[in-house]
Enzyme design. Sequence first.
Site, short mmCIF file in Angstrom:
data_model
loop_
_atom_site.label_atom_id
_atom_site.label_comp_id
_atom_site.label_asym_id
_atom_site.label_seq_id
_atom_site.Cartn_x
_atom_site.Cartn_y
_atom_site.Cartn_z
CG HIS A 1 23.96 16.18 -58.67
ND1 HIS A 1 25.29 16.05 -58.34
CD2 HIS A 1 23.32 16.47 -57.49
CE1 HIS A 1 25.45 16.25 -57.05
NE2 HIS A 1 24.27 16.51 -56.52
CG HIS B 1 28.20 16.19 -54.05
ND1 HIS B 1 27.28 17.21 -53.99
CD2 HIS B 1 29.40 16.78 -54.29
CE1 HIS B 1 27.88 18.37 -54.20
NE2 HIS B 1 29.17 18.13 -54.38
CE1 TYR C 1 23.01 11.78 -53.21
CE2 TYR C 1 24.18 13.77 -53.88
CZ TYR C 1 23.46 13.06 -52.94
OH TYR C 1 23.21 13.61 -51.71
#
Length: 378
Positions: A182, A185, A187
């Site tokens: 990931h 976004h 993070y």
Amino acid sequence: MTDVTDRPNPTADRTADTLSRPFTVRGLTSRNRIAMAPMTREFSPGGVPGQDVADYYARRTAGGVGLIITEGTYIDHDSAGTSGRVPRFHGEDALAGWADVADSVHRAGGAIIPQLWHVGVTRAEGAPPVVDAEPVGPSGLSLTGEPKGRAMTQRDLDDVIAAFADAAAAAERLGFDGVELHGAHGYLIDQFLWSGSNRRTDAYGGDIVARTRFAAEIVAACRAAVSDAFPLFFRMSQWKSNAYEAKLARTPEELDTLLTPLAEAGVDVFHASTRRYWLPEFEGSDLNLAGWVRKISGRPTMTVGSVGLDGDFFSAFQGNNSDVTGIDQLLDRMERDEFDMVAVGRALIADPEWAAKTLAGRTGDITPFGAEMLKTLR
């Protein structure tokens, strides 16, 4: 007299021809081009996915999805998470639960990869799963530029890199078909990529290439921890959770500079997250972000963003419903080889059989999305 159900359906034929093709990368084969997008559901008390989670993913697989990308799962680092109900990807209890999930999806005929996640400075102080863990990030700043947590030391960086690699190795050991990192976004990985949150003056901050170093080292460590047959997906985005207009790259040239170190480190597939898949990314071209990433990197890409629905996912958090829409624009782009796969999110929460119904041309039977559906796991 010809029965209406026997009449040719050109739209259904086109959909099937475009989306039913298998997709293979390294040792992973998805039976079609439809993936389930990773969506945080928070139905894993104590971070352990149970039978309901296994059933949830298997139901979408039985409903025609080729590749499941699980909700984000926390790596083994004290500051990685910010909820006690988001699943972990470490610890015997959580990994046993994930093994059951993978088995359930495989029995239903699909492939599955976990998304590996560290939230970085977006962690709420005092939140579970480790209540006394301090938020960490590249510069000790929140996404809005205010002091929060602390800047990561070299030891912190090394620990997080190792935790991602350990999780990737565990995923292969448990029988998963790959992993997704990931990096989107706002993070942790994305916090290093974005100039708005990375103010470091060492080797991990500065120009675009330096800001990719942390992400590239994570990718390289994961690549070294798994076999050649095990693919690495990397989720990326321009936008952040509180900065929709943020840009990692404002031009194709900047995007090239960003992507090259990641591709060279071992990314096999880029999952380019946008809020609306049909919007062009740069002036002078209709290509969306996934299209540009594919063109520049030469790697397969996955698109995502309001597929099959008339409202984006932020509207769901505001309690708004979304109606079913057609996917003609998606098919147009896939027929031009703009991207290789499509990830479907809320439409699959609403209707576990969205994929099968779409491939069969039964779009009139698809259940629309209601915001109340987020409250249950079904």
